[in-house]
Write an enzyme that holds these catalytic residues in place. Structure first.
Site, mmCIF file in Angstrom:
data_model
loop_
_atom_site.group_PDB
_atom_site.id
_atom_site.type_symbol
_atom_site.label_atom_id
_atom_site.label_comp_id
_atom_site.label_asym_id
_atom_site.label_seq_id
_atom_site.Cartn_x
_atom_site.Cartn_y
_atom_site.Cartn_z
ATOM 1 N N GLY A 1 49.064 37.720 39.171
ATOM 2 C CA GLY A 1 48.357 38.534 38.167
ATOM 3 C C GLY A 1 49.269 39.614 37.616
ATOM 4 N NE ARG B 1 44.095 33.295 34.109
ATOM 5 C CZ ARG B 1 42.874 33.732 33.900
ATOM 6 N NH1 ARG B 1 41.864 32.884 33.887
ATOM 7 N NH2 ARG B 1 42.637 35.023 33.699
ATOM 8 N NE ARG B 2 46.515 37.427 30.063
ATOM 9 C CZ ARG B 2 45.992 38.651 30.025
ATOM 10 N NH1 ARG B 2 45.601 39.167 28.887
ATOM 11 N NH2 ARG B 2 45.871 39.364 31.132
ATOM 12 C CE1 TYR C 1 36.376 42.701 41.439
ATOM 13 C CE2 TYR C 1 35.393 44.800 42.076
ATOM 14 C CZ TYR C 1 36.516 44.027 41.790
ATOM 15 O OH TYR C 1 37.771 44.574 41.881
ATOM 16 N N PRO D 1 42.087 50.164 45.626
ATOM 17 C CG PRO D 1 43.411 49.475 43.850
ATOM 18 C CD PRO D 1 42.650 48.948 45.028
ATOM 19 N N GLY D 2 40.193 52.648 43.711
ATOM 20 C CA GLY D 2 38.940 52.915 43.003
ATOM 21 C C GLY D 2 39.152 52.629 41.522
#
Ligand code: NDP
Ligand code: 8X3
Length: 257
Positions: free
Chosen positions: A13, A38-39, A157, A187-188
């Site tokens: 990612g 993916r990109r 999630y 992380p927040g």
């Protein structure tokens, strides 16, 4: 010379947000970064930027972490080329939708579970044995505050991030007897493309998530990941929760009116 210089660092990612910030940060520390997402066009652009800034040429590859065969092939190529990562940052992930379970879209659930949980497993499984064989390696999972406490409409999630926390604990037991380190950085609120993705491209709605307070940036999280990765080999941070100062728990935030 830092402990990161010369290390192979695989970031999943890496085309956006926290992953891209980690790529820039680790490259700046002298690591050889391997970037999956993916990109591919985004990765190409990021690789050029890293090289222009003086970093080593990143190895980039289009990989969807949900594709078990694709992940295995990409990992096998790294192993074959002698580029088994010293550090694996399992960052690829997303939230899709913001609904009560009774109204939720099962396709959104599939995307989150397949990416955040099964994708992380696919990538880890494809490389961990090679790390163990070489007697070195550090897996850093990007969890979330949502893996410690749920919030309204956060249901699936949060469940995926609770799963990431369980996997960090479980993997740490699985590598018992080896020098491999397994860590989690949780992380927040971080202002990235995360909320735009969650709200299907609605940037205005996404922006409201961060209204009235200063969220973390991808760079703030990359700092933490880099700290965790740069510790001496006998030191392991199992789990670190990093939030903006204004964030008091997973959903209580001091917001300016
Ligand atoms: P972004 O949307 O900016 O980045 C997400 C990254 O994940 C992109 O590079 C995307 O690349 C990649 N990705 C998504 N699905 C896949 C897939 N199937 N295969 C490969 N790569 C994929 O969000 P963040 O940077 O914020 O998110 C990174 C991680 O941080 C996620 O795991 C998220 O859950 C976590 N997190 C985020 C927080 C936040 O507030 N932003 C807080 C806590 C944790 P591409 O689309 O090119 O494949
Ligand atoms: C992402 C944090 O609270 O925006 O993991 O869902 S939150």
């Amino acid at each position: 010379m830092t402990r990161i210089e010369g290390k192979q660092v695989l970031i999943t990612g890496a085309s956006s947000g926290i992953g891209a910030a980690c790529a820039r940060r680790f490259a700046r520390e002298g690591a050889n970064v391997i970037l999956w997402a993916r990109r591919l066009d985004r990765l190409e652009q990021l690789a050029r930027e890293i090289q222009t800034a003086g970093g080593s040429k990143p190895l980039i590859r289009e990989v969807d972490v949900r594709g078990r065969d694709d992940v295995s092939t990409a990992a096998a190529e790294l192993i074959e080329a002698g580029a088994v990562p010293h550090i694996l940052i399992n960052n690829a992930g997303l939230a899709a939708g913001f609904d009560f379970v009774q109204d939720g879209d099962p396709d959104d659930w599939d995307r989150m579970i397949d990416t955040n949980v099964k994708g992380l497993l696919n990538v880890t499984r494809s490389l961990l044995s090679a790390m163990i064989r070489l007697g070195r390696g550090h897996v850093i999972n990007i969890g979330s505050t949502a893996g410690h406490m749920t919030y309204p409409r956060g249901n699936v999630y949060a469940a995926t991030k609770y799963a990431v926390r369980a996997l960090t604990e479980g993997m740490n037991l699985d590598v018992q007897g080896t020098p491999i380190r397994i860590s989690s950085v949780d992380p927040g609120f971080v202002e990235t493309e995360f909320s735009v993705v969650r709200f299907s491209g609605n940037a205005e709605r996404a922006g409201k998530v961060y209204d009235g307070f200063r969220p973390l940036s991808g760079d703030d999280v990359a700092d933490t990941v880099c700290y965790v990765a740069g510790l001496p080999e006998h030191v392991n941070i199992l789990d670190v929760v990093v939030v903006p100062t204004a964030q008091r728990n997973v959903y209580v935030v001091d917001r300016e009116p």
